[in-house]
Design a protein around this motif. Structure first.
Motif, PDB file in Angstrom:
ATOM      1  N   ASP A  40       9.811   5.583   1.434  1.00  0.00           N
ATOM      2  CA  ASP A  40      10.140   5.221   0.014  1.00  0.00           C
ATOM      3  C   ASP A  40       8.781   4.996  -0.868  1.00  0.00           C
ATOM      4  N   THR A  41       7.800   5.421  -0.369  1.00  0.00           N
ATOM      5  CA  THR A  41       6.462   4.927  -1.254  1.00  0.00           C
ATOM      6  C   THR A  41       6.190   6.082  -2.137  1.00  0.00           C
ATOM      7  N   PHE A  69      11.448   8.727 -14.552  1.00  0.00           N
ATOM      8  CA  PHE A  69      11.150   7.697 -13.284  1.00  0.00           C
ATOM      9  C   PHE A  69      11.331   6.272 -13.714  1.00  0.00           C
ATOM     10  N   HIS A  96      13.604   1.328  -8.834  1.00  0.00           N
ATOM     11  CA  HIS A  96      12.546   1.312  -8.040  1.00  0.00           C
ATOM     12  C   HIS A  96      12.005  -0.063  -8.309  1.00  0.00           C
ATOM     13  N   ARG A  97      11.031  -0.411  -7.500  1.00  0.00           N
ATOM     14  CA  ARG A  97      10.392  -1.868  -7.391  1.00  0.00           C
ATOM     15  C   ARG A  97       8.611  -1.169  -7.405  1.00  0.00           C
ATOM     16  N   ALA A 153       5.196   2.584  -5.983  1.00  0.00           N
ATOM     17  CA  ALA A 153       6.710   2.374  -6.392  1.00  0.00           C
ATOM     18  C   ALA A 153       7.210   2.700  -4.942  1.00  0.00           C
ATOM     19  N   LEU A 154       8.114   1.716  -5.071  1.00  0.00           N
ATOM     20  CA  LEU A 154       9.201   1.829  -3.800  1.00  0.00           C
ATOM     21  C   LEU A 154      10.204   2.485  -4.349  1.00  0.00           C
ATOM     22  N   VAL A 155      10.661   3.733  -4.116  1.00  0.00           N
ATOM     23  CA  VAL A 155      11.836   4.373  -4.653  1.00  0.00           C
ATOM     24  C   VAL A 155      12.695   5.259  -3.581  1.00  0.00           C
ATOM     25  N   GLN A 206      13.952   8.113  -1.371  1.00  0.00           N
ATOM     26  CA  GLN A 206      13.496   9.478  -1.722  1.00  0.00           C
ATOM     27  C   GLN A 206      14.553  10.226  -2.255  1.00  0.00           C
ATOM     28  N   ASP A 213      16.687   9.561  -4.720  1.00  0.00           N
ATOM     29  CA  ASP A 213      16.653   9.544  -6.285  1.00  0.00           C
ATOM     30  C   ASP A 213      15.412  10.429  -6.653  1.00  0.00           C
ATOM     31  N   PHE A 214      14.187  10.179  -5.808  1.00  0.00           N
ATOM     32  CA  PHE A 214      12.752  10.810  -6.378  1.00  0.00           C
ATOM     33  C   PHE A 214      13.228  12.505  -6.209  1.00  0.00           C
ATOM     34  N   ARG A 247      14.790  -2.549  -0.689  1.00  0.00           N
ATOM     35  CA  ARG A 247      15.247  -1.796  -1.386  1.00  0.00           C
ATOM     36  C   ARG A 247      16.453  -2.191  -2.255  1.00  0.00           C
TER      37      ARG A 247
END
Ligand code: FAD
Length: 391
Positions: free
Chosen positions: A30-31, A49, A54-55, A84-86, A88, A90-91, A200
């Motif tokens: 996620d990073t 974005f 995300h965090r 950011a933790l998102v 993958q 979504d990214f 998450r």
């Protein structure tokens, strides 16, 4: 997807083939690091974005045996002092949506690449199975294998990466997250086992580290033994660990660390995990794959416009990306040997639990923490978006 987006913005015809119908698989981490966040700024995608759930985390909280280690990102150089933790998926959807605005971009989902087409020694495209199951061919002036560590194109070409081994595999599972729980990412490396807790939003993704090859033997000990192991490392998960009912909810992720000697042949370039599978240590793999894509876009857009990419141009992409990759993999190997192998090796529970000297040194020095933070969140030789792709 990043390479497709950038080349399409250069006006080049690009087709991205993805064998799955969507990006909804949770095994990829996620990073999104500061280096990649800056690329998104340069691409004009920062606002989009920001809308993706995300965090942002500015401190990586680790516990290595007896030593707490906070890696503080607030003093690293550049505009983003966090990672950011998102998820993958979504990214990837964000990049796919941006790319699909370009008239020369095409994403073919549910399309599985079967192998290369060749004209003598030159790769001239791929054969693929489309979403209806029909096998077809597509010719291309350049084929890029970005199909991950089990790369179909790599094996079809007979290319074998050198493996550096890894002392661990990962059990990957979810536990519920409550509102008052600590946010962000935390890692605990104890005596005998280790785990990383990834926030998450409404659940925690847990990476529980086990000795390489020990999956069957540890599963035989029963799910209660895993509950106990998690609680020993992260005591505040005790109230929900029983939500993990059986090993059906625990996926085994085979950790690999390897690198091809040559990332290209005539007409074919390999990037990301297809060229160099990354360990999850440092959460750098996605960011390295993205950096490869950015370097490739910058160096190959001009020859692609000319219709033919000389092999020496593919060599320059590897030359640009080899050193940062080798440095990071070298650091991962050191962490494997000095920290993880020690933490998960049989018998480590009987030894005095003391962190390696380097970990204790970093713990005592703010300057070393910032240096380590920069190494993780930005990495060596970061890439910048080529001018033609900026918005
Ligand atoms: C347990 C674990 C945790 C990790 N955690 C992190 C983390 O938190 N952060 C991080 O940065 N990195 C992490 N990594 C590393 C990271 O997952 C990889 O380095 C990164 O995903 C590589 O990106 P890639 O695009 O090269 O390959 P992949 O992400 O593997 O993407 C390959 C794509 O190609 C598609 N594909 C494969 N074969 C075909 C085919 N024949 N035809 C068409 N499509 C195909 C796949 O469906 C996939 O979408 C982790 C790795 C492991 C093992």
């Amino acid at each position: 997807m990043m390479l497709g987006l950038m080349l399409a913005r250069a006006g080049i015809d690009v087709t991205v083939m993805e064998k799955h119908a969507d990006f909804l698989r949770d095994f990829r981490g996620d990073t999104v690091h500061a280096s990649t966040l800056r690329l998104l700024d340069e691409l004009g995608l920062a606002e989009k974005f920001a809308q993706v759930p995300h965090r942002l985390i500015d401190t990586l909280r680790l516990q290595v045996q007896d030593t707490p280690l906070d890696i503080d990102l607030r003093r690293i150089p550049g505009p983003h002092k966090h990672i950011a933790l998102v998820p993958q998926w979504d990214f990837l959807e964000l990049l796919a949506t941006a790319a699909q605005k370009e008239p020369t971009f095409r994403l073919m989902r549910s399309t599985e690449v079967l192998g290369p087409l060749r004209d003598g020694s030159r790769v001239t495209g791929v054969s693929y199975r489309d979403s209806s199951g029909t096998v077809r061919e597509m010719r291309a002036s350049l084929t890029v294998a970005c199909d991950g560590r089990g790369s179909t194109l790599r094996s079809a070409m007979g290319l074998v990466p050198k493996s550096f081994g890894a002392p661990m595999d990962v059990w990957w599972f979810r536990l519920p997250r409550d509102d008052g729980d600590p946010p962000g990412l935390a890692g605990v490396l104890g005596a005998g086992h280790a785990c990383i807790v990834i926030d998450r939003g409404d659940y925690f993704q847990i990476a529980y580290i086990i000795p390489k090859g020990s999956d069957a033997q540890l599963r035989a000990q029963g799910i209660e033994r895993l509950h106990q192991g998690v609680v020993e490392l992260v005591p505040w998960l005790a109230d929900r660990v029983s939500e993990l009912k059986s090993f059906d909810d625990v996926k085994l992720l085979d950790v690999q660390l390897n690198r091809l000697r040559r990332w290209y042949t005539d007409g074919l370039l390999l990037i990301g995990d297809a060229a160099h599978a990354m360990s999850p240590v440092g959460g750098v793999g996605i960011n390295l794959a993205v950096a490869d894509a950015v370097a490739a876009a910058g160096m190959l857009a001009a020859p692609l416009r000319g219709g033919r990419v000389p092999t020496r141009d593919l060599a320059t992409v590897q030359a640009r990306r080899w050193l940062p990759t080798a440095l990071i993999q070298g650091a991962q190997r050191v962490v494997h040997a000095r920290v993880i192998a020690v933490a998960v090796s049989p018998g480590s529970t009987d030894r005095p639990a003391e962190a390696p000297a380097a970990v204790r040194a970093v713990n005592k020095s703010a300057a070393l923490q910032t240096l380590l933070g920069s190494a993780v969140a930005i990495g060596p030789f970061p890439q910048h978006t080529p001018v033609f792709a900026r918005r």
